[in-house]
Every structure is written in structure tokens, then in C-alpha cells.
Design a protein around this motif. Structure first.
Motif, mmCIF file in Angstrom:
data_model
loop_
_atom_site.group_PDB
_atom_site.id
_atom_site.type_symbol
_atom_site.label_atom_id
_atom_site.label_comp_id
_atom_site.label_asym_id
_atom_site.label_seq_id
_atom_site.Cartn_x
_atom_site.Cartn_y
_atom_site.Cartn_z
ATOM 1 N N GLU A 68 3.051 14.548 12.742
ATOM 2 C CA GLU A 68 3.972 14.404 13.864
ATOM 3 C C GLU A 68 4.402 12.945 14.024
ATOM 4 O OE1 GLU A 68 3.650 14.802 18.658
ATOM 5 O OE2 GLU A 68 2.698 16.360 17.457
ATOM 6 N N GLU A 69 3.456 12.036 13.892
ATOM 7 C CA GLU A 69 3.762 10.608 14.021
ATOM 8 C C GLU A 69 4.677 10.127 12.901
ATOM 9 O OE1 GLU A 69 3.647 7.163 16.124
ATOM 10 O OE2 GLU A 69 2.595 9.006 16.689
ATOM 11 N N ILE A 70 4.462 10.613 11.685
ATOM 12 C CA ILE A 70 5.309 10.221 10.552
ATOM 13 C C ILE A 70 6.726 10.753 10.738
ATOM 14 C CG2 ILE A 70 5.704 10.589 8.093
ATOM 15 C CD1 ILE A 70 2.667 10.406 7.729
ATOM 16 N N ASN A 71 6.850 12.009 11.124
ATOM 17 C CA ASN A 71 8.180 12.581 11.361
ATOM 18 C C ASN A 71 8.871 11.901 12.531
ATOM 19 O OD1 ASN A 71 7.928 14.378 9.255
ATOM 20 N ND2 ASN A 71 7.062 15.991 10.536
ATOM 21 N N LYS A 72 8.099 11.516 13.526
ATOM 22 C CA LYS A 72 8.640 10.819 14.678
ATOM 23 C C LYS A 72 9.190 9.458 14.254
ATOM 24 C CE LYS A 72 7.099 8.895 19.060
ATOM 25 N NZ LYS A 72 5.902 8.644 19.873
ATOM 26 N N GLY A 73 8.569 8.831 13.305
ATOM 27 C CA GLY A 73 8.986 7.511 12.855
ATOM 28 C C GLY A 73 10.277 7.526 12.063
ATOM 29 N N VAL A 77 0.839 -1.204 0.000
ATOM 30 C CA VAL A 77 0.000 0.000 0.000
ATOM 31 C C VAL A 77 0.871 1.250 0.000
ATOM 32 C CG1 VAL A 77 -1.682 1.328 1.339
ATOM 33 C CG2 VAL A 77 -1.976 -1.136 1.081
ATOM 34 N N TYR A 78 1.904 1.275 0.837
ATOM 35 C CA TYR A 78 2.781 2.449 0.904
ATOM 36 C C TYR A 78 3.469 2.695 -0.437
ATOM 37 C CZ TYR A 78 2.424 3.285 5.941
ATOM 38 O OH TYR A 78 1.977 3.609 7.188
ATOM 39 N N GLU A 79 3.944 1.629 -1.082
ATOM 40 C CA GLU A 79 4.599 1.769 -2.379
ATOM 41 C C GLU A 79 3.612 2.267 -3.442
ATOM 42 O OE1 GLU A 79 7.870 1.436 -3.421
ATOM 43 O OE2 GLU A 79 8.169 1.492 -1.254
ATOM 44 N N SER A 80 2.399 1.747 -3.420
ATOM 45 C CA SER A 80 1.378 2.177 -4.385
ATOM 46 C C SER A 80 1.037 3.643 -4.187
ATOM 47 C CB SER A 80 0.113 1.333 -4.244
ATOM 48 O OG SER A 80 0.395 -0.011 -4.492
ATOM 49 N N VAL A 81 0.907 4.062 -2.954
ATOM 50 C CA VAL A 81 0.597 5.472 -2.658
ATOM 51 C C VAL A 81 1.725 6.361 -3.156
ATOM 52 C CG1 VAL A 81 0.342 7.142 -0.780
ATOM 53 C CG2 VAL A 81 -0.955 5.011 -0.735
ATOM 54 N N ASP A 82 2.970 5.940 -2.963
ATOM 55 C CA ASP A 82 4.109 6.733 -3.437
ATOM 56 C C ASP A 82 4.112 6.845 -4.960
ATOM 57 O OD1 ASP A 82 5.031 7.291 -0.938
ATOM 58 O OD2 ASP A 82 6.541 5.694 -0.913
ATOM 59 N N GLU A 83 3.804 5.761 -5.645
ATOM 60 C CA GLU A 83 3.807 5.782 -7.111
ATOM 61 C C GLU A 83 2.659 6.613 -7.663
ATOM 62 O OE1 GLU A 83 3.912 1.850 -8.750
ATOM 63 O OE2 GLU A 83 5.683 1.317 -7.585
ATOM 64 N N ILE A 84 1.456 6.391 -7.162
ATOM 65 C CA ILE A 84 0.279 7.090 -7.690
ATOM 66 C C ILE A 84 0.293 8.560 -7.297
ATOM 67 C CG2 ILE A 84 -2.240 7.217 -7.596
ATOM 68 C CD1 ILE A 84 -2.194 4.158 -7.138
ATOM 69 N N GLY A 85 0.613 8.831 -6.038
ATOM 70 C CA GLY A 85 0.578 10.208 -5.539
ATOM 71 C C GLY A 85 1.828 10.985 -5.833
ATOM 72 N N GLU A 86 2.799 10.384 -6.490
ATOM 73 C CA GLU A 86 4.062 11.039 -6.845
ATOM 74 C C GLU A 86 4.712 11.698 -5.626
ATOM 75 O OE1 GLU A 86 3.008 13.707 -9.965
ATOM 76 O OE2 GLU A 86 2.598 12.093 -11.380
ATOM 77 N N ASP A 87 4.765 10.952 -4.538
ATOM 78 C CA ASP A 87 5.372 11.393 -3.270
ATOM 79 C C ASP A 87 4.690 12.610 -2.659
ATOM 80 O OD1 ASP A 87 7.229 9.344 -3.242
ATOM 81 O OD2 ASP A 87 8.685 10.484 -4.405
ATOM 82 N N LYS A 88 3.445 12.894 -3.071
ATOM 83 C CA LYS A 88 2.702 14.009 -2.479
ATOM 84 C C LYS A 88 1.627 13.495 -1.530
ATOM 85 C CE LYS A 88 3.535 17.175 -6.271
ATOM 86 N NZ LYS A 88 2.948 18.025 -7.284
ATOM 87 N N TRP A 89 1.302 12.226 -1.613
ATOM 88 C CA TRP A 89 0.295 11.648 -0.732
ATOM 89 C C TRP A 89 0.992 10.997 0.463
ATOM 90 C CZ3 TRP A 89 -3.469 8.668 -4.485
ATOM 91 C CH2 TRP A 89 -4.102 9.610 -5.313
ATOM 92 N N ILE A 90 0.237 10.916 1.549
ATOM 93 C CA ILE A 90 0.777 10.329 2.768
ATOM 94 C C ILE A 90 -0.096 9.141 3.162
ATOM 95 C CG2 ILE A 90 1.229 10.719 5.215
ATOM 96 C CD1 ILE A 90 1.615 13.671 4.546
ATOM 97 N N ALA A 91 0.516 7.983 3.327
ATOM 98 C CA ALA A 91 -0.191 6.805 3.815
ATOM 99 C C ALA A 91 0.165 6.621 5.284
ATOM 100 C CB ALA A 91 0.208 5.576 3.013
ATOM 101 N N PHE A 92 -0.852 6.366 6.114
ATOM 102 C CA PHE A 92 -0.633 6.258 7.548
ATOM 103 C C PHE A 92 -1.449 5.097 8.105
ATOM 104 C CE2 PHE A 92 -1.789 7.517 11.931
ATOM 105 C CZ PHE A 92 -0.519 7.532 12.471
ATOM 106 N N LYS A 93 -0.793 4.211 8.822
ATOM 107 C CA LYS A 93 -1.487 3.083 9.455
ATOM 108 C C LYS A 93 -2.023 3.556 10.800
ATOM 109 C CE LYS A 93 -0.911 -1.498 11.332
ATOM 110 N NZ LYS A 93 0.030 -2.516 11.754
ATOM 111 N N GLU A 94 -3.334 3.529 10.906
ATOM 112 C CA GLU A 94 -3.967 3.999 12.130
ATOM 113 C C GLU A 94 -4.068 2.851 13.133
ATOM 114 O OE1 GLU A 94 -7.395 6.345 11.656
ATOM 115 O OE2 GLU A 94 -6.513 7.556 10.088
ATOM 116 N N PRO A 95 -3.958 3.174 14.405
ATOM 117 C CA PRO A 95 -4.059 2.124 15.421
ATOM 118 C C PRO A 95 -5.460 1.513 15.436
ATOM 119 C CG PRO A 95 -3.861 4.297 16.439
ATOM 120 C CD PRO A 95 -3.699 4.479 14.972
ATOM 121 N N SER A 96 -5.529 0.205 15.674
ATOM 122 C CA SER A 96 -6.821 -0.464 15.721
ATOM 123 C C SER A 96 -6.928 -1.284 17.002
ATOM 124 C CB SER A 96 -6.991 -1.358 14.493
ATOM 125 O OG SER A 96 -6.014 -2.367 14.499
ATOM 126 N N GLU A 97 -8.148 -1.751 17.263
ATOM 127 C CA GLU A 97 -8.394 -2.502 18.487
ATOM 128 C C GLU A 97 -7.891 -3.938 18.403
ATOM 129 O OE1 GLU A 97 -12.532 -2.293 19.414
ATOM 130 O OE2 GLU A 97 -12.607 -0.130 19.164
#
Length: 127
Positions: free
Chosen positions: A48-53, A7-27
Motif C-alpha cells: 500500500e505504501e509503495i503504491n501510494k508513493g 540499493v533500489y537499483e541493485s534490487v531491480d537488477e538482481i531480482g529482475e523487477d520481482k523483488w521489492i525494496a522498501f525503506k522502513e521508518p526509523s527512530e
């Protein structure tokens, strides 16, 4: 993990590094929610979470190196302290019984060797 990578690779390719993919915490452990944000639309918590990572790998390496150095230093100091205490204990226990041995070395040369050496020294002094 593989799905996340795809998913992250697809987002980078389609969004041309302008889109941000983020995995949200789940139960649940087997549930995964990945949200894709367009440029400028990501909430501040996500940014903030992405930069922290991105930073922790470098910082963790530095922290590990510092901890390793501190451990080596403390181990070295402890070893020196142990040697000193061991030496003090040995000295107090065997103070009267200790004697230094083999301080006077014997000359193991033969008489011929000694005479030859003296002759060579005399010849050198004459010339």
C-alpha cells in the motif's frame, strides 16, 4: 539518498523487477533500514505504501493546477470588486464636480484641403 538509490537499483537488477525494496521508518535521522521482499512475500502495508508513493506526483500536479486556477479566479473577482467599489466611491465624492471634456473635435484641415476634398467628391459623383 544516494545509498537508497543504489540499493533500489541493485534490487531491480538482481531480482529482475520481482523483488521489492522498501525503506522502513526509523527512530533516528542518520539510520536507514531497507528491507527487500521477494515477490508475494511483501506485507499489505508495504504494498500500500509503495503504491501510494507512485500516485502523488500526478495528483499533486493536478491539485497545484487547481489551486492556482482558484487563486487566479479569486484574485480576478477581487480586482473586479475593488474596481466597482472604487468607481462607486469616486462617483459619490465627485458627483457634482465631474464634467466631460473634449467631446467636440475641431476640424484641423486647411481651407484648401477642404475645397480639394469637395472637388474630388463632386468628380466622383459625376462619373
Amino acid at each position: 539518498e544516494i545509498l537508497r538509490y543504489l540499493v533500489y537499483e541493485s534490487v531491480d537488477e538482481i531480482g529482475e523487477d520481482k523483488w521489492i525494496a522498501f525503506k522502513e521508518p526509523s527512530e533516528f535521522m542518520d539510520e536507514c533500514n531497507i528491507t527487500v521482499y521477494k515477490e508475494g512475500q511483501a506485507p499489505p502495508e508495504v504494498l500500500e505504501e509503495i503504491n501510494k508513493g507512485e500516485i502523488p506526483t500526478e495528483i499533486k500536479a493536478q491539485q497545484r493546477a487547481m489551486v492556482a486556477m482558484a487563486e487566479k479566479e479569486s484574485a480576478r473577482k477581487e480586482m473586479i470588486r475593488d474596481k466597482e467599489t472604487f468607481g462607486n466611491v469616486v462617483n459619490t465624492l465627485y458627483e457634482d464636480e465631474l464634467a466631460t471634456l473634449n467631446t467636440v473635435k475641431r476640424d484641423r484641415r486647411t481651407i484648401e484641403e477642404i475645397q480639394n476634398m469637395i472637388e474630388k467628391q463632386n468628380k466622383r459623383q459625376k462619373t
